[in-house]
Design a protein around this motif. Sequence first.
Motif, PDB file in Angstrom:
ATOM      1  N   PHE A  34       0.692  -0.924   0.529  1.00 53.34           N
ATOM      2  CA  PHE A  34      -0.720  -0.146  -0.041  1.00 53.34           C
ATOM      3  C   PHE A  34       0.460   1.214  -0.117  1.00 53.34           C
ATOM      4  O   PHE A  34       0.474   1.980  -0.608  1.00 53.34           O
ATOM      5  CB  PHE A  34      -0.575  -0.372   1.275  1.00 53.34           C
ATOM      6  CG  PHE A  34      -1.503   1.025   1.503  1.00 53.34           C
ATOM      7  CD1 PHE A  34      -1.618   1.528   2.447  1.00 53.34           C
ATOM      8  CD2 PHE A  34      -2.571   2.079   0.491  1.00 53.34           C
ATOM      9  CE1 PHE A  34      -2.509   3.002   2.771  1.00 53.34           C
ATOM     10  CE2 PHE A  34      -3.103   2.752   0.369  1.00 53.34           C
ATOM     11  CZ  PHE A  34      -3.589   3.314   1.937  1.00 53.34           C
ATOM     12  N   LEU A  69       2.585   1.716  -3.418  1.00 54.13           N
ATOM     13  CA  LEU A  69       1.578   2.560  -4.146  1.00 54.13           C
ATOM     14  C   LEU A  69       1.101   3.429  -4.355  1.00 54.13           C
ATOM     15  O   LEU A  69       0.682   4.469  -5.050  1.00 54.13           O
ATOM     16  CB  LEU A  69       0.254   1.671  -4.046  1.00 54.13           C
ATOM     17  CG  LEU A  69      -0.986   1.409  -4.713  1.00 54.13           C
ATOM     18  CD1 LEU A  69      -0.928   1.089  -6.397  1.00 54.13           C
ATOM     19  CD2 LEU A  69      -1.754   0.982  -4.656  1.00 54.13           C
ATOM     20  N   LEU A  70       1.345   4.355  -3.411  1.00 53.40           N
ATOM     21  CA  LEU A  70       0.997   5.964  -2.406  1.00 53.40           C
ATOM     22  C   LEU A  70       1.666   6.930  -3.409  1.00 53.40           C
ATOM     23  O   LEU A  70       2.211   7.448  -3.787  1.00 53.40           O
ATOM     24  CB  LEU A  70       1.242   6.404  -1.071  1.00 53.40           C
ATOM     25  CG  LEU A  70       0.058   6.093  -0.091  1.00 53.40           C
ATOM     26  CD1 LEU A  70       0.043   6.256   1.416  1.00 53.40           C
ATOM     27  CD2 LEU A  70      -1.350   6.675  -0.383  1.00 53.40           C
ATOM     28  N   ALA A  90       1.916   7.132  -6.808  1.00 57.32           N
ATOM     29  CA  ALA A  90       0.342   6.899  -7.367  1.00 57.32           C
ATOM     30  C   ALA A  90       0.181   8.488  -7.285  1.00 57.32           C
ATOM     31  O   ALA A  90      -0.313   8.991  -7.417  1.00 57.32           O
ATOM     32  CB  ALA A  90      -0.869   6.533  -7.080  1.00 57.32           C
TER      33      ALA A  90
END
Lengths: 150, 196
Positions: free
Chosen positions: B6, B9-10, B13
Amino acid sequence: MQKLAALSSQDSNYRLSIEELMKFHYARAEWSKFFAYAQYYRKNFSPDSQSRVALLEPLALLRHCQYEILMPLVSSMRKKHPRWSQELDQVMALANTRFDGKATSSPEGGALKLHAEGRTLWKTDADIIDRKRDKIHPRHISIKVANKCD
Amino acid sequence: MISLGFALLLIAADDPAELDYGEVFFEETRGRELPKFNLGVAYAAGVSNSFLDLHSVVANGQVRVWRYISTGVLGHFVHSTYSEAGQEVNTLNNSGYIVRYPTPRWGVFSHSQIDLMLGRWNILNLTTIQVDLLVGGGVGLLQKRNDLNGPSHSEVSYLWSAEQRFQVHDLAGFSLGGFGHAGGVFLEAGLFANLF
């Protein structure tokens, strides 16, 4: 709606047509089409030109309980659209709660139904929706997002 | 607690424009429907009769009634001769035995087909070949002879068919297949054209 989808990317109302089609597919819970339009809208129009229709994308992800995608999207939208902080806070608050009607139904039907409707899907790369808005129109794209709600 | 994936991904993105998710499909609407009108002509060889060489021509005209279903007419015209085995057995006639070879002459059938499968191959980016498997059936009139040179009579007959179409052009291609009726089973190879 067919006339809206047929507008050229050079048309002055092109962005408005994409926004209307986003709302249309969201209202009808046609999620594979909605997510295609939503990703296309986010990637191909500058943040300054985007309207509040862009908020439908995190809402749709919320309704699919796709929190791992929702969190980074909301985090980034806060930076690009500080004027929407209040709405994004509400989305995050809803993400942490359970309530009736949160999860969406998916009336799109299965593979055989699509086949009977004459719709054929060909798997492709995610970057087919690129920054070049005239590369491909989102009406030719479907993006399947799994519904992770119980 | 934020998982490692996660967190990555942060980081990855940070720009919302770059966030990709979901399974992406290119959607083709009504691209694999049967053509409105299809006409095929083929050579067919009989494979169910060891005593006769059956050479024939078959013509099939189809009209689309729904996306994947068509209906039309199939005509079959047969030329029969004795095979080597048939000639040998025919010599029994000289010994007082009566040997007869029922043979079809021609037939006209109603013929409906359903399109089951689609494949598309990109040949070195030079051309695209589309492949369809069609199965069909019908009923019609078959004229047969009791013997190669005997009197003829008509009878109602079933028809079944299985056809593999290879479309090498928007309007045309070639086909391989088989079909059968009360006069025998035939293997065919021919050409087809999509008229509209």
